[in-house]
Write an enzyme that holds these catalytic residues in place. Structure first.
Site, mmCIF file in Angstrom:
data_model
loop_
_atom_site.group_PDB
_atom_site.id
_atom_site.type_symbol
_atom_site.label_atom_id
_atom_site.label_comp_id
_atom_site.label_asym_id
_atom_site.label_seq_id
_atom_site.Cartn_x
_atom_site.Cartn_y
_atom_site.Cartn_z
ATOM 1 N N ASP A 38 -1.749 6.965 6.100
ATOM 2 C CA ASP A 38 -2.782 6.019 5.676
ATOM 3 C C ASP A 38 -3.101 5.140 6.887
ATOM 4 O OD1 ASP A 38 -4.304 3.962 4.674
ATOM 5 O OD2 ASP A 38 -2.881 3.355 3.106
ATOM 6 N N LYS B 229 -12.186 -1.489 6.649
ATOM 7 C CA LYS B 229 -11.416 -2.377 7.514
ATOM 8 C C LYS B 229 -11.931 -2.258 8.954
ATOM 9 C CE LYS B 229 -8.573 -3.292 4.031
ATOM 10 N NZ LYS B 229 -7.725 -2.240 3.517
ATOM 11 N N TRP C 219 0.839 -1.204 0.000
ATOM 12 C CA TRP C 219 0.000 0.000 0.000
ATOM 13 C C TRP C 219 0.868 1.245 0.000
ATOM 14 C CZ3 TRP C 219 -4.202 -1.439 -1.901
ATOM 15 C CH2 TRP C 219 -4.879 -2.584 -1.469
HETATM 16 C C1 LIG Z 1 -7.077 -1.876 2.167
HETATM 17 C C2 LIG Z 1 -6.041 -0.831 2.244
HETATM 18 C C3 LIG Z 1 -5.902 0.154 1.240
HETATM 19 C C4 LIG Z 1 -6.754 0.178 0.002
HETATM 20 O O1 LIG Z 1 -8.009 0.638 0.307
HETATM 21 P P1 LIG Z 1 -9.120 0.886 -0.825
HETATM 22 O O2 LIG Z 1 -10.178 1.573 -0.024
HETATM 23 O O3 LIG Z 1 -9.506 -0.444 -1.358
HETATM 24 O O4 LIG Z 1 -8.536 1.756 -1.864
HETATM 25 C C5 LIG Z 1 -4.943 1.121 1.416
HETATM 26 N N1 LIG Z 1 -4.143 1.135 2.488
HETATM 27 C C6 LIG Z 1 -4.232 0.203 3.462
HETATM 28 C C7 LIG Z 1 -3.320 0.268 4.634
HETATM 29 C C8 LIG Z 1 -5.182 -0.810 3.360
HETATM 30 O O5 LIG Z 1 -5.282 -1.730 4.320
#
Ligand SMILES: *Cc1c(COP(=O)(O)O)cnc(C)c1O
Length: 355
Positions: free
Chosen positions: A167, A191, A100
């Site tokens: 993030d 998540k 990511w």
């Molecule tokens: C799942 C995830 C993403 C991607 O998220 P989307 O909403 O599918 O774009 C980005 N960063 C992390 C840390 C993730 O766990």
């Protein structure tokens, strides 16, 4: 009921699902479905206001920050962060702790120079690098607080001379965080916060408007702030279910309380992995995630039969990401410790059978 250890979209509290299901048929006694009312109706505006209020309250968001609910997932924020914060001809710094983080830094390259201050790629991201220098001439420093795929988590955030962009997709609201230490926080909801379809953005207002670049409305944080996340039709249902989930979190005592539960869940599970001769943890001990617990079997031939045993016990979503293999137990906020105990029992039973 299943024990849902899936990495995402992840488990939601059962009572939230029931409330959400009822609102799809009749929203708060209006005789209309939540799915068929105007986003500009007083009823929905109250939902959005409440969601923003809960984020501010639960995360103790200080003055000078805006809370947005946007679309496009965290992956869109990979581009919007540099679009809005990286000046023409400028530079951004990134810590590469997984796929990511790598995707985020690739998007930044569309907008300026990228300096990767450190990476743990050579070990397939089993740890969080520590010895690095954050360049003072960069516009921001981007980190990933929890690396969902590898099961590593930053337990300390670096002191940074420049704004930190984080993030937090897979550990938002799982633990106390000092929002004032960040310039921008973003998280795809699916998540640990709600269903897929909405992304939380917490942005420090005074960082905006400094790139010298024209930004299309939908991608422009300033426009989204002025529109109160309603420049266009927002993802009403995803915002509603996120609001319910945040309300559930508040009723449980908020972030400090859930952090204690999350720590307890992680502790008992890692204890079993360390104790059990058949399994071994993947991540460096000091960087072990309290959200995604990644482990492998010492004997690869044990993988399939263990997953089968888990399946029989109603344990689902345990298969590790293809780039790591083995198992990944995602123990997000809504997963009760009783489910963790069911998994531990399965591990013990399996070890007993395979002595
Ligand atoms: C799942 C995830 C993403 C991607 O998220 P989307 O909403 O599918 O774009 C980005 N960063 C992390 C840390 C993730 O766990």
């Amino acid at each position: 009921m299943k024990h849902n250890f899936g990495a995402g979209p992840g488990i939601l509290p059962h009572e939230v699902l029931k409330q959400a299901a009822a609102a799809v048929v009749d929203f708060n006694g209006t005789g209309l479905s939540l799915l068929e009312i105007s986003h500009r109706s007083p009823e929905f505006e109250a939902v959005l206001d409440e969601a923003v209020k809960l984020v501010k309250e639960l995360f103790e968001v200080p003055e000078g920050y805006s809370v947005l609910f946007l679309q496009g997932g965290a992956s869109t924020q990979f581009a919007l962060a540099p679009y809005n914060l990286l000046p023409e001809g400028g530079k951004a710094a990134y810590l590469e702790t997984g796929v990511w983080a790598n995707k985020a830094l690739k998007e930044a390259k569309f907008f300026g120079d990228v300096e990767v201050v450190a990476t743990s790629k050579e070990s397939n991201f089993t740890y969080i690098p520590t010895n690095y220098k954050i360049p003072e001439d960069a516009a921001y420093f981007h980190i990933t607080s929890n690396n969902t795929i590898y099961g590593t988590q930053m337990h300390h955030f670096p002191k940074s001379p420049i704004p930190v962009v984080c993030d937090m997709s897979s550990d938002i609201f799982s633990r106390k965080v000092n929002v004032a230490d960040f310039g921008l926080i973003y998280a795809g909801a699916q998540k640990n916060m709600g269903p897929a379809g909405v992304t939380l953005v917490i942005i420090k207002d005074d960082l905006l408007g400094k790139t010298g670049r024209k930004i299309p409305a939908m991608f422009n944080y300033q426009v989204q702030i002025e529109g109160g996340s309603m420049y266009n039709t927002p993802p009403c249902f995803a915002i509603y279910v996120s609001m319910l989930t945040l309300n559930w979190l508040k009723s449980k005592g908020g972030v400090a309380e859930i952090e204690k539960e999350n720590d307890a869940k992680a502790k008992v599970l890692y204890q079993e992995i360390d104790r059990n001769p058949l399994f071994k943890a993947v991540a460096a001990t000091e960087d072990r995630s309290h959200m995604n617990v990644c482990f492998v079997s010492e004997n690869p031939e044990h993988e399939k039969p263990f997953l089968k045993l888990c399946d029989e016990k109603g344990i689902v979503g345990l298969k590790g990401h293809r780039s790591v293999g083995g198992f990944r137990a995602s123990i997000y906020n809504a997963l009760p410790i009783t489910s963790v105990y069911v998994l531990i029992e399965a591990m013990q039973e399996f070890a007993e059978k395979n002595k």
